[in-house]
Design a protein around this motif. Structure first.
Motif, PDB file in Angstrom:
ATOM      1  N   PHE A 198      -9.042 -15.749  -8.696  1.00 49.30           N
ATOM      2  CA  PHE A 198      -9.950 -16.172  -9.768  1.00 49.30           C
ATOM      3  C   PHE A 198      -9.720 -15.307 -11.009  1.00 49.30           C
ATOM      4  O   PHE A 198      -9.558 -14.094 -10.914  1.00 49.30           O
ATOM      5  N   LYS A 199      -9.712 -15.959 -12.166  1.00 49.34           N
ATOM      6  CA  LYS A 199      -9.439 -15.257 -13.423  1.00 49.34           C
ATOM      7  C   LYS A 199     -10.599 -15.337 -14.414  1.00 49.34           C
ATOM      8  O   LYS A 199     -10.717 -14.506 -15.312  1.00 49.34           O
ATOM      9  N   TYR A 200     -11.447 -16.338 -14.256  1.00 48.91           N
ATOM     10  CA  TYR A 200     -12.570 -16.537 -15.170  1.00 48.91           C
ATOM     11  C   TYR A 200     -13.870 -16.401 -14.382  1.00 48.91           C
ATOM     12  O   TYR A 200     -14.091 -17.131 -13.407  1.00 48.91           O
ATOM     13  N   PHE A 201     -14.717 -15.473 -14.811  1.00 47.96           N
ATOM     14  CA  PHE A 201     -15.949 -15.170 -14.101  1.00 47.96           C
ATOM     15  C   PHE A 201     -17.144 -15.500 -14.993  1.00 47.96           C
ATOM     16  O   PHE A 201     -17.325 -14.897 -16.053  1.00 47.96           O
ATOM     17  N   ILE A 202     -17.911 -16.466 -14.553  1.00 47.45           N
ATOM     18  CA  ILE A 202     -19.095 -16.910 -15.296  1.00 47.45           C
ATOM     19  C   ILE A 202     -20.312 -16.267 -14.643  1.00 47.45           C
ATOM     20  O   ILE A 202     -20.623 -16.535 -13.477  1.00 47.45           O
TER      21      ILE A 202
END
Length: 254
Positions: free
Chosen positions: A108-112
């Protein structure tokens, strides 16, 4: 059901792996709480709200999965009432950081990051800043601020012509969402208005000094009685549309 399409905890590991390999490189981490919500709502109100929001955001974004909702959270001011659980800030921070470290390993590269519990927001700001330092190769997005949530609840009151202050803790807003998402955990026959005054600096100081019982015996900030399931569904769509717009604005710059 949507939760089996997006929530990691309901998948086997090959399914998670295949979704990441197919482009699902964004993950939602929502922090919640286990705490009292008046006489009429269950102690799992915030996780239910957080899951409902996270699932809608994931579906609207696409290529996004949802990590298990983090709970308990920071709920010290609710501790006078039975069943509430609170973490030490350093433990809470460590859990969030370990979520990120674990999920990063899988691609995972984008953490919301967002919270469905108001008491977490202050610590979340510090965690967010620290995560960006710890993981400069990742993108962190916070699409919902405390001020933004308060503003959306104020709009909710205006839209449905509710008195100002109706939508605080366990008030009309949260009760409406629970009627929409988990009606079996709502006992409207026991619903009662709590503190309906302005939560100004003086009132907040009293609440954090004495716990929420310093303002209300029933544990409610606002009035749940005008709540309706239809209101809850409409609010969930509005708040998640707003969050998705903010997330996409960040993603455009990547």
């Amino acid at each position: 059901m949507k939760k089996y399409d997006y929530m990691i905890e309901y998948m086997n590991w090959p399914t998670v792996r295949s979704k990441i390999d197919a482009g699902a490189n964004a993950v939602i981490i929502c922090t919640a709480s286990i705490e009292q919500h008046g006489y009429h709502l269950s102690e799992s109100t915030d996780p239910i709200l957080g899951e409902a929001m996270a699932l809608r955001v994931a579906e609207k974004l696409g290529n996004t999965l949802v990590a298990p909702i983090i709970r308990p959270g920071l709920s010290a001011h609710h501790m006078p009432m039975a069943g509430s659980i609170t973490l030490r800030p350093e433990i809470y921070r460590g859990v969030v950081e370990d979520y990120v470290t674990s999920l990063k390993r899988h691609g995972f590269k984008y953490f919301i990051l967002f919270s469905s519990h108001g008491g977490n927001f202050s610590e979340d700001e510090k965690i967010y800043a620290n995560l960006k330092t710890l993981h400069p190769d990742l993108t962190f997005i916070r699409p919902l601020s405390f001020e933004g949530l308060v503003g959306l609840m104020a709009d909710f009151e205006k839209t449905y012509q509710l008195p100002s202050g109706s939508c605080g803790h366990a008030g009309a807003f949260e009760t409406s969402v629970m009627l929409a998402e988990a009606p079996e955990q709502v006992e409207m026959s026991k619903a009662a208005a709590g503190y309906v005054g302005q939560l100004d600096a003086k009132a907040a100081e009293k609440m954090f000094a004495s716990g929420i019982v310093g303002l209300t015996e029933v544990g409610v900030l606002g009035n749940p009685l005008p709540a309706k399931a239809a209101y809850g569904t409409t609010f969930l769509e509005k708040v998640t549309d707003d969050m998705v717009e903010k997330i996409r604005e960040v993603l455009k710059t990547q």
